[in-house]
Design an enzyme around this catalytic site. Sequence first.
Site, PDB file in Angstrom:
ATOM      1  N   TYR A   1       0.546  -1.253  -0.350  1.00 35.23           N
ATOM      2  CA  TYR A   1       0.323   0.417   0.167  1.00 35.23           C
ATOM      3  C   TYR A   1       0.573   1.168   0.345  1.00 35.23           C
ATOM      4  O   TYR A   1       0.473   2.127  -0.663  1.00 35.23           O
ATOM      5  CB  TYR A   1      -1.786   0.198   1.377  1.00 35.23           C
TER       6      TYR A   1
ATOM      7  N   GLU B   1      -8.632  -7.460   5.006  1.00 32.16           N
ATOM      8  CA  GLU B   1      -7.493  -8.196   4.763  1.00 32.16           C
ATOM      9  C   GLU B   1      -6.560  -9.296   5.246  1.00 32.16           C
ATOM     10  O   GLU B   1      -6.462 -10.530   5.011  1.00 32.16           O
ATOM     11  CB  GLU B   1      -6.345  -7.650   2.710  1.00 32.16           C
TER      12      GLU B   1
END
Length: 405
Positions: free
Chosen positions: A95, A137
Amino acid sequence: MLSLEVRALVKATVPVLQQHGLALTSHFYRRMFSHNPELKNVFNQGHQHSGQQQQALAMAVLAYAQHIDDPSPLAPVLTRVAHKHVSLGIRAEHYPIVGKHLLASIQEVLGEAATPELIDAWAAAYGQLADILIAEERELYRAAANADGGWAGWRPFRIARKVVESEEITSFYLVPADSGAVPGFRPGQYVSVKCFVEEWGLAQPRQYSLSDAPNGEHLRISVKREDGGDDKPAGRVSNLLHAEKQEGDILELSAPQGDFFLHEERDGPVVLISAGVGQTPMLSMLRHLLKTGSRREIRYLHAARHGGAHAMRDGLRQMQQRHAQLRAHVCYEAPRAEDALGRDYQQQGRLQLSQLREMTLLPDADYYLCGPVGFMLAQRASLLDLGVAAERVHFEVFGSNAVGA
């Protein structure tokens, strides 16, 4: 919670994103792959070449900016994204890389309009979105690793059987190469398969629905060979699987994921509606219902071009003969001379739910859709027009497309 100032700045970019979103996301992907080429092994390069991924990201960024005051309407979409990320092996450490290149792309594409205040606002907004996805996640990875026969990441599976099902669909029966347990899954879910594409010099993941009921013996995927045409290149991975992978070969698989699955806690009728290779998750649901002795009424509606493209039709016919609760209706758009009306298919032309009210409109039924996006949009619209509640209509979308609520 983002401040009022941050949200105002993000919302102010909506007109710009509406006009230049695709240019922004195209620049973003070029930049990211130039600086971090290792990520080409994570992202579908076929969708990159076709522009699908860039368009999908542009729409996602726009939707997030439009809902920045209250992102809760995006929750179902984010859940779907989280499942796909876990299936592809995207981790929390990816990310910051994505965020760095997204913010840099905003600066480089918007130029002077990208003030320091605007970049700071988008950094905060992206951080909020990343935190939501990372948390979801993390739980999916944990559940996958702790399930019986489960794992996180990639696991080698051996092709135990390869069965040609139609002119363009072939099934692969996969067993763990480590001789360990075969995981369970929820009927309708998918796995990612990773293959090395020599032409590109890259490992490429592709997601395929599991087409058999959970059985503890194997995982089965049924893959359509994507031939090239005037408007699209041939599918690299699907052609590789069909032409090169043989029984005994090893494929790397992710653990089963997906938020599209049979609602087993309900006892009302089940209506399965598919076109083409979209029947694969439907077959998993159908076989599971019959295997477990469910007494729920089942309607199986399928559309194919003709008998040569209709995979696993003999199995469907046999299941219908053995189980009175199952009624099937198959449409062939362009039947061949050897396709027999009443035996191979029940109707010529496209599937029209408005013509099948008696068969499909059942009290408390759940409706499951899978196929090309245009097909699902049309069938969903028909169901809503016929009075079916939106929460009773479930759908699966692969690739970089999405179906609106």
